[in-house]
Design an enzyme around this catalytic site. Structure first.
Site, PDB file in Angstrom:
ATOM      1  CD  GLU A 118      -3.432  -5.445  -8.592  1.00  0.00           C
ATOM      2  OE1 GLU A 118      -3.244  -4.304  -8.107  1.00  0.00           O
ATOM      3  OE2 GLU A 118      -4.100  -6.322  -8.013  1.00  0.00           O
TER       4      GLU A 118
ATOM      5  CG  PHE B 263     -17.391  -7.968  -4.708  1.00  0.00           C
ATOM      6  CD1 PHE B 263     -17.268  -6.693  -4.164  1.00  0.00           C
ATOM      7  CD2 PHE B 263     -16.379  -8.885  -4.483  1.00  0.00           C
ATOM      8  CE1 PHE B 263     -16.163  -6.341  -3.405  1.00  0.00           C
ATOM      9  CE2 PHE B 263     -15.263  -8.541  -3.718  1.00  0.00           C
ATOM     10  CZ  PHE B 263     -15.158  -7.272  -3.174  1.00  0.00           C
ATOM     11  CD  GLN B 264     -12.648  -7.558  -5.860  1.00  0.00           C
ATOM     12  OE1 GLN B 264     -12.358  -8.711  -6.126  1.00  0.00           O
ATOM     13  NE2 GLN B 264     -11.910  -6.791  -5.078  1.00  0.00           N
TER      14      GLN B 264
ATOM     15  CE  LYS C  76     -13.851 -17.674  -7.507  1.00  0.00           C
ATOM     16  NZ  LYS C  76     -14.188 -16.980  -6.250  1.00  0.00           N
TER      17      LYS C  76
ATOM     18  CG  MET D  26       9.953  17.385 -18.485  1.00  0.00           C
ATOM     19  SD  MET D  26      11.433  18.121 -19.221  1.00  0.00           S
ATOM     20  CE  MET D  26      12.239  16.681 -19.893  1.00  0.00           C
TER      21      MET D  26
HETATM   22  C1  LIG Z   1       1.809   9.370 -14.441  1.00  0.00           C
HETATM   23  C2  LIG Z   1       2.291  10.702 -14.871  1.00  0.00           C
HETATM   24  N1  LIG Z   1       1.803  11.814 -14.273  1.00  0.00           N
HETATM   25  C3  LIG Z   1       2.256  13.031 -14.654  1.00  0.00           C
HETATM   26  C4  LIG Z   1       3.188  13.160 -15.645  1.00  0.00           C
HETATM   27  C5  LIG Z   1       3.676  14.546 -16.085  1.00  0.00           C
HETATM   28  N2  LIG Z   1       5.110  14.691 -15.809  1.00  0.00           N
HETATM   29  C6  LIG Z   1       6.049  14.508 -16.759  1.00  0.00           C
HETATM   30  S1  LIG Z   1       7.604  14.689 -16.179  1.00  0.00           S
HETATM   31  C7  LIG Z   1       7.035  15.057 -14.660  1.00  0.00           C
HETATM   32  C8  LIG Z   1       7.992  15.363 -13.543  1.00  0.00           C
HETATM   33  C9  LIG Z   1       8.719  14.177 -13.086  1.00  0.00           C
HETATM   34  O1  LIG Z   1       9.414  14.496 -11.920  1.00  0.00           O
HETATM   35  P1  LIG Z   1      10.544  13.559 -11.397  1.00  0.00           P
HETATM   36  O2  LIG Z   1      10.074  12.169 -11.345  1.00  0.00           O
HETATM   37  O3  LIG Z   1      11.072  14.100 -10.116  1.00  0.00           O
HETATM   38  O4  LIG Z   1      11.636  13.639 -12.535  1.00  0.00           O
HETATM   39  P2  LIG Z   1      12.523  14.905 -12.964  1.00  0.00           P
HETATM   40  O5  LIG Z   1      11.838  15.548 -14.126  1.00  0.00           O
HETATM   41  O6  LIG Z   1      12.611  15.817 -11.803  1.00  0.00           O
HETATM   42  O7  LIG Z   1      13.833  14.329 -13.347  1.00  0.00           O
HETATM   43  C10 LIG Z   1       5.647  15.044 -14.615  1.00  0.00           C
HETATM   44  C11 LIG Z   1       4.839  15.359 -13.424  1.00  0.00           C
HETATM   45  C12 LIG Z   1       3.648  11.967 -16.243  1.00  0.00           C
HETATM   46  N3  LIG Z   1       4.530  11.982 -17.243  1.00  0.00           N
HETATM   47  N4  LIG Z   1       3.190  10.762 -15.828  1.00  0.00           N
END
Ligand SMILES: Cc1ncc(C[n+]2csc(CCOP(=O)(O)OP(=O)(O)O)c2C)c(N)n1
Ligand SMILES: [Mg+2]
Lengths: 172, 581
Positions: free
Chosen positions: B69, B131-132, B181, B490
């Site tokens: 989803e 349920f759900q 529903k 990042m």
């Molecule tokens: C759902 C979610 N969880 C955690 C984060 C925190 N976060 C921001 S950037 C990042 C790293 C992303 O890694 P990647 O997808 O490999 O991209 P890169 O920065 O290496 O290009 C994280 C963990 C987020 N933005 N969203």
């Protein structure tokens, strides 16, 4: 800065929840809130008292309220010529000896005694918040067992109405 | 309107006579009436009646079955961002609905028109932990523009109309319609009036002429004007007017992340994106300006940096259709409530001529020339910024580009210089990892002929990668480029910069074999490790008719620069292009 804000809302399910949720989510502290139907079917009015520091925050609050789909009108009536009232019930310790003394306090406030029991009585008082605070102050030495305030509900006055004196606004 | 209603009513009446129809049929008819062409959905117990009605109906829209989803809602967002139409989602009660939560929040933050229909347990058992059962209204009230629970079948057609109206007008946003529903199952024996009634919702489209005059008067005397354009310009379809206006008065233009493409990225007056990883020229222009015109941006903190240093000398005009955004974060001197296009049209019509500000323009453009986005190109390994430039060239800068969240997102924003609006699809306000791939799927469904590239990180791809199967299922030619640094890049960058290189849980040396994985999903897959193979790999991927994935191994420790460190002002950027290069 205490602000009194009224919102005219469509009485859809969950509207109170939407509005209070919005305020807490955006970090506003609601001191009191009252809600009830108006003269128009399906339309309710909510009166909030909030404590807000800066004017910018007040503006943000009214804008956020106004943005709600169910909200028809928002007014900050703090600085307008208004009638603001609150109801308070006070259960106060009262011995047969102190009853008449308490009566002497209740009367000038145009408060009423609703119930008398062996060791306590219940006082109903309506008015501006400072009036309510005044009577609470006076009753406190006797021992307050229970207290419940409704929060303020308020209107702006009709334009033609003359300003009434301080004394009258405090007591009436 | 009346006759249209009358015809619909007559049609419905004849159907009632033929055979009975249910609440679910009414819903599908209401969707058809909204000219919906694509529905992103996933079945389940509470929506079985709706799926049964869908099966029987000859509805004119496509149903797209994503594999989660979260995929549905991000796909709907991608569709909405690129088409301007509402993305439509159907999910079941409980877990189906809660799986939408992240995406609904994302759509709320980025003002995307999405209408979600969630199944709900039957009215009789609501509130019993059936349920759900999940309290969808309670859960989604803070993250939707509005939500409804249908309690009477008679309200359904009106609610659907209102939901689409609310989602797509004013400042767009997500709307949830929760359908118990029993309502979907209820047999309908009469037709109902479907006019909508929203007395509390009247967005101001036309700006106050006096305020427009004030903007123009301030512009006239400004010595250092600059325009900041946000996504509001795209929603209003005001890019043409923005360009005309900026050219007429020779004002430099910067955009927010979500505003990329609203003003042509390759235009000589463009300063690119402003903010944390924006261009030095854009940030300095805002910092030094004496008149900042914000059109349809919300002064997000990633844009402003430390507020006390944001445009300290500037008079600020803010044009926004949402009055609550004006003055929320930045003190505003000239508020203009209204649609960006309408405001720009009126500003264009103003007879006001600007005083000479060519000295300023010159200085800003010199900054731009001296401090463009830069990188050190590695000898053999693939530099991520260079990779983005190759994708740009391979697609003539005309692709719909979606990103995930992280370093690759910022590199894309910096180096894929979009000239067209509605082509950059990214998660801005919420920064949702897992967004990029499903958003690309939705964008491709909105325009089957467009070239759609999903530029994602190796981390974020793994959050929603099952949507590769959806691409295959509908043979969508989305090209996925994993900018693979074997890291949550990042996060790793912040740990390198601000936590003394303590790489706590941010290194992904245990990634799957992305090529095998993509192949398992039936996609064409490539791995590329050296620069000299990049172009031919891109070509092969783009030539392939169907989904393709490239696992691009980049310089692992590369960093996104320039940068405004957290808590700093935009004038304190680090990693600006070294002088003399
Ligand atoms: C759902 C979610 N969880 C955690 C984060 C925190 N976060 C921001 S950037 C990042 C790293 C992303 O890694 P990647 O997808 O490999 O991209 P890169 O920065 O290496 O290009 C994280 C963990 C987020 N933005 N969203
Ligand atoms: Mg990575």
């Amino acid at each position: 800065m205490r602000r009194i804000i009224t919102a005219t809302v469509q009485n859809s399910s969950g509207v109170l929840n939407r509005v209070t949720g919005l305020l807490s989510r955006r970090g506003f502290n609601i001191e009191s809130i009252t809600v009830g139907e108006t003269e128009i079917e399906g339309i309710s009015k909510i009166t909030f008292v909030v404590d807000v520091e800066e004017a910018q925050k007040v503006e943000q609050l009214t804008k956020q309220l106004h943005k709600q789909i169910d909200v028809l009108k928002v007014n900050d009536i703090t600085d307008t010529n208004k009638v603001a009232r609150e109801l308070c019930l006070i259960k106060v310790v009262a011995t047969p000896q102190s009853r008449s003394e308490i009566n002497g306090i209740v009367e000038p406030f145009r408060a009423r005694i609703l119930d008398i029991s062996k060791d306590s009585l219940i006082v109903e008082v309506t008015g501006k918040p400072d009036k309510i605070e005044a009577i609470i102050d006076l009753l406190t030495p006797y021992g307050i067992k229970e207290l419940s305030r409704t929060g303020i509900t308020a209107f702006t006055r009709g334009k033609q109405q003359k300003q009434v004196s301080d004394y009258q606004t405090l007591i009436v | 309107m009346k006759t249209e209603l009358a015809i619909k009513e007559a049609q419905l009446n004849s159907r009632i006579e033929d055979d009975f129809i249910t609440g679910a049929d009414v819903l599908i008819e209401a969707l058809v009436n909204q000219d919906v062409d694509t529905v992103f959905g996933y079945p389940g117990g509470a929506v079985l009646p709706i799926y049964d009605a869908l099966h029987k109906s000859d509805a004119s829209f496509n149903h797209i079955l994503c594999r989660h989803e979260q995929g549905l809602i991000h796909a709907a967002e991608g569709y909405a961002r690129t088409t301007g139409k509402a993305g439509v989602v159907i999910a079941t009660s409980g877990p189906g609905a809660t799986n939408l939560i992240t995406g609904i929040t994302d759509a709320m933050m980025d003002s995307l028109p999405v209408v979600c229909f969630t199944g709900q347990v039957s009215s009789a058992v609501i509130g019993t932990d059936a349920f759900q059962e999940a309290d969808v209204i309670g859960l989604t009230t803070p993250i939707t523009k509005y939500n409804y629970q249908v309690s009477d079948i008679k309200d359904l057609p009106r609610i659907v109309r209102e939901a689409f109206h609310i989602a797509t007008t004013g400042r767009p946003g997500p709307v949830v319609v929760d359908i118990p529903k029993n309502i979907a199952q209820e047999v309908v024996t009469e037709t109902f009036d479907t006019d909508f009634h929203l007395p509390g919702y009247q967005p101001t489209v036309n700006p106050n002429p006096l305020q427009i005059k004030r903007v123009m008067n301030a512009l006239k005397t400004a010595k250092k004007p600059v325009i900041l354009a946000g996504a509001g310009v795209q929603f209003a379809q005001g890019s043409e007017e923005l360009k005309e206006f900026a050219e007429k008065h020779k004002v430099p233009v910067t955009t927010t992340l979500l505003g990329l493409g609203t003003f042509p990225g390759t235009h000589e007056q463009s300063l690119g994106m402003a903010g944390m990883h924006g261009s030095y020229a854009a940030n300095m222009a805002i910092y030094e300006s004496d008149f900042l015109i914000n059109i349809g941006a919300r002064f997000d903190d990633r844009l402003t940096g430390a507020i006390k240093h944001f445009a300290p000398e500037a008079k600020v005009a803010h044009i926004d259709i949402d009055p609550a955004e004006i003055g929320k974060n930045i003190e505003t001197h000239i508020p203009v409530v209204g649609d960006a296009k309408e405001a720009l049209k009126r500003m264009l019509n103003s007879p006001v001529e600007c005083d000479d500000h060519s000295e300023w323009y010159q200085a800003v453009m010199e900054n731009k020339a001296d401090s463009s986005f830069w990188y050190e190109r590695s000898d053999d390994l693939i530099s991520p910024q260079w990779l983005i430039e190759q994708i740009y060239e391979e697609t003539n800068g005309e692709a719909i580009v979606t990103t995930d969240v992280g370093q690759h997102q910022m590199w894309t924003a910096q180096f894929y210089k979009l000239d067209q609006p509605n082509r950059f699809v990214t998660s801005g306000g919420l920064g949702t990892m897992g967004f990029g791939l499903p958003a690309a799927l939705g964008a491709q469904l909105g325009d089957r002929d467009a070239t759609v590239v999903a530029i994602v990180g190796d981390g974020g791809f793994q959050m929603t990668m099952q949507e590769m199967q959806t691409l295959k299922h509908y043979n969508l030619s989305v090209k996925v480029v994993i900018v693979n640094n074997e890291a949550l890049g990042m996060v790793r960058q912040w740990q390198e910069e601000f936590y003394e290189e303590r790489y706590s849980e941010s290194l992904l040396d245990q990634n799957p074999d992305f090529v095998k994985l993509a192949e398992a999903f039936g996609a064409e897959a490539f791995q590329v490790k050296s620069e000299n193979k990049v172009r031919e790999t891109l070509k092969s991927a783009f030539e392939h008719d169907g989904p393709a994935l490239i696992d691009a191994r980049i310089v692992k420790l590369d960093l996104v620069f320039p940068m405004v460190a957290p808590g700093k002002g935009n004038h304190e950027m680090i990693g600006v292009k070294p002088c003399g290069e």
